[in-house]
Design an enzyme around this catalytic site. Structure first.
Site, PDB file in Angstrom:
ATOM      1  N   ASP A  71      32.542 -36.199  19.880  1.00 56.49           N
ATOM      2  CA  ASP A  71      32.311 -37.020  18.693  1.00 56.49           C
ATOM      3  C   ASP A  71      33.650 -37.646  18.302  1.00 56.49           C
ATOM      4  O   ASP A  71      34.647 -36.924  18.156  1.00 56.49           O
ATOM      5  CB  ASP A  71      31.781 -36.093  17.586  1.00 56.49           C
ATOM      6  CG  ASP A  71      31.509 -36.779  16.259  1.00 56.49           C
ATOM      7  OD1 ASP A  71      31.678 -37.998  16.158  1.00 56.49           O
ATOM      8  OD2 ASP A  71      31.125 -36.056  15.307  1.00 56.49           O
TER       9      ASP A  71
ATOM     10  N   HIS B 256      26.822 -29.881  14.398  1.00 61.42           N
ATOM     11  CA  HIS B 256      27.455 -29.233  13.249  1.00 61.42           C
ATOM     12  C   HIS B 256      27.125 -27.742  13.313  1.00 61.42           C
ATOM     13  O   HIS B 256      26.072 -27.312  12.858  1.00 61.42           O
ATOM     14  CB  HIS B 256      26.962 -29.847  11.941  1.00 61.42           C
ATOM     15  CG  HIS B 256      27.372 -31.272  11.758  1.00 61.42           C
ATOM     16  ND1 HIS B 256      26.613 -32.323  12.220  1.00 61.42           N
ATOM     17  CD2 HIS B 256      28.461 -31.813  11.181  1.00 61.42           C
ATOM     18  CE1 HIS B 256      27.231 -33.467  11.921  1.00 61.42           C
ATOM     19  NE2 HIS B 256      28.354 -33.179  11.289  1.00 61.42           N
TER      20      HIS B 256
ATOM     21  N   HIS C 148      34.042 -30.591  11.861  1.00 64.59           N
ATOM     22  CA  HIS C 148      33.027 -29.572  12.121  1.00 64.59           C
ATOM     23  C   HIS C 148      33.184 -28.992  13.515  1.00 64.59           C
ATOM     24  O   HIS C 148      33.589 -29.677  14.458  1.00 64.59           O
ATOM     25  CB  HIS C 148      31.623 -30.167  11.982  1.00 64.59           C
ATOM     26  CG  HIS C 148      31.459 -31.511  12.651  1.00 64.59           C
ATOM     27  ND1 HIS C 148      30.919 -31.644  13.913  1.00 64.59           N
ATOM     28  CD2 HIS C 148      31.781 -32.761  12.247  1.00 64.59           C
ATOM     29  CE1 HIS C 148      30.921 -32.928  14.254  1.00 64.59           C
ATOM     30  NE2 HIS C 148      31.435 -33.629  13.261  1.00 64.59           N
TER      31      HIS C 148
ATOM     32  N   ASP D  12      31.675 -44.876  14.636  1.00 66.07           N
ATOM     33  CA  ASP D  12      31.633 -43.445  14.936  1.00 66.07           C
ATOM     34  C   ASP D  12      30.635 -43.246  16.075  1.00 66.07           C
ATOM     35  O   ASP D  12      29.460 -43.605  15.957  1.00 66.07           O
ATOM     36  CB  ASP D  12      31.205 -42.690  13.677  1.00 66.07           C
ATOM     37  CG  ASP D  12      31.389 -41.184  13.783  1.00 66.07           C
ATOM     38  OD1 ASP D  12      31.550 -40.670  14.902  1.00 66.07           O
ATOM     39  OD2 ASP D  12      31.350 -40.511  12.735  1.00 66.07           O
TER      40      ASP D  12
ATOM     41  N   GLU E 269      38.751 -40.088  14.223  1.00 69.37           N
ATOM     42  CA  GLU E 269      38.185 -38.805  14.620  1.00 69.37           C
ATOM     43  C   GLU E 269      38.346 -38.595  16.110  1.00 69.37           C
ATOM     44  O   GLU E 269      38.267 -39.538  16.907  1.00 69.37           O
ATOM     45  CB  GLU E 269      36.691 -38.771  14.261  1.00 69.37           C
ATOM     46  CG  GLU E 269      35.977 -37.484  14.652  1.00 69.37           C
ATOM     47  CD  GLU E 269      34.488 -37.527  14.342  1.00 69.37           C
ATOM     48  OE1 GLU E 269      33.847 -36.453  14.353  1.00 69.37           O
ATOM     49  OE2 GLU E 269      33.950 -38.622  14.110  1.00 69.37           O
TER      50      GLU E 269
ATOM     51  N   GLU F  40      38.122 -35.179  11.526  1.00 72.56           N
ATOM     52  CA  GLU F  40      37.913 -36.567  11.145  1.00 72.56           C
ATOM     53  C   GLU F  40      38.463 -36.877   9.751  1.00 72.56           C
ATOM     54  O   GLU F  40      37.731 -36.817   8.763  1.00 72.56           O
ATOM     55  CB  GLU F  40      36.433 -36.938  11.237  1.00 72.56           C
ATOM     56  CG  GLU F  40      35.452 -35.949  10.627  1.00 72.56           C
ATOM     57  CD  GLU F  40      34.010 -36.364  10.876  1.00 72.56           C
ATOM     58  OE1 GLU F  40      33.696 -37.571  10.839  1.00 72.56           O
ATOM     59  OE2 GLU F  40      33.184 -35.466  11.117  1.00 72.56           O
TER      60      GLU F  40
END
Length: 291
Positions: free
Chosen positions: A91, A160, A152, A80, A271, A186
């Site tokens: 992300d 977040h 998120h 990640d 993700e 994700e």
């Protein structure tokens, strides 16, 4: 938008680089440091420490300062990665299986859930509807989503930003997708219970408040380097371990416990970060192109 496109391209390439170099018996520390350096060399900054989740570890594990762990042969490994340019964050994550095809179905479950979520994304959609899609796809492969992990919303320098995208049709996630919104989605799939629990170890932290009677110099140093984004003690070798214990106790920093599948099940994750447009969404890291 240009910043998101640029950093998304870097994250895409960093993920590909990580997939190319990861191998059995590779030190987890080496993997984390090489990928983080790749991001820096490409002109971005890590938005959080590279997470390496092996087997039943779902999230929040990064290498410690002298990490002894190696990537096991035949393991399922989540990588990640986050990067930012001037606070604009992308992300993204992939899962690889090393030395066996036994977990292809588990990996495909989370991959296809992300694919279908992307195809469904559009303005006006409510977040729980994306979760409904994710759950349906993962269950169609014979696995469970992880019900207490979510995607998120992302804002500048805020990984977040409040709103979440669940991995099932949780109607409490009722916010509507709007053009200009940025969401990390994700899907996590597992052959376990479908719930994560907090482990005992913390390897990732973030600043919780800016004032500390005892450690203001360390707080200032961290903020000047990472703002309010997550960080690892590896990045601050001159800050002693005692700071982290003290600062957790007085509330100056927040610690992310390593998250472990509650039934000991294996976990896969894919993700991407999506920029919602007037008629759909742009996948900024193009994670789906990597498999």
């Amino acid at each position: 938008m240009k910043e998101y496109i640029n950093v998304g391209d870097i994250v895409h390439k960093a993920l590909k680089y990580a997939m190319d170099i990861v191998h059995p018996d590779m030190p987890v520390l080496e993997l984390c440091e090489k990928v983080e350096q790749y991001i820096r060399d490409a002109g971005a900054t890590p938005a959080f420490p590279v997470n390496v989740g092996i087997g039943s570890v779902a999230a929040h594990y990064t290498a410690t300062r002298a990490d002894p762990n190696l990537i096991p042969k035949g393991s399922v490994v989540k990588i990640d990665i986050g990067a930012h340019i001037d606070g604009y964050i992308v992300d993204a994550a992939v899962t690889v299986s090393l030395g066996t095809n036994a977990y292809d179905g588990l990996i495909r479950a989370s991959y296809n859930a992300l694919k279908r979520a992307f195809e469904a994304l559009r303005p006006g959609l409510r977040a729980w509807q994306i979760g409904d899609v994710i759950e349906s796809v993962i269950k169609s492969f014979g696995y469970k989503p992880i019900y207490n992990l979510t995607g998120h919303r992302i804002e500048r320098y805020n990984l977040h930003a409040g709103d979440v995208v669940p991995n099932y049709g949780d109607k409490s996630a009722a916010q509507t997708m709007r053009p200009g919104d940025v969401y990390a989605i994700e899907p996590f799939a597992t052959n376990g219970k479908g719930l994560v629990i907090d482990g005992k170890q913390i390897t990732i932290y973030k600043l919780n408040r800016m004032k500390s009677k005892k450690h203001q110099n360390y707080i200032d140093k961290i903020y000047s380097n990472v703002n309010m984004l997550p960080f690892t003690p590896r990045w601050f070798p001159d800050i002693p371990e005692s700071f982290y214990r003290d600062a957790l106790s007085d509330g100056s920093i927040y610690g992310y416990e390593v998250l472990i599948e509650g039934g000991g099940g294996l976990v896969s994750q894919f993700e991407d970060t999506f920029l919602i447009t007037e008629d759909g969404a742009i996948p900024l890291a193009r994670t789906l192109d990597l498999l």
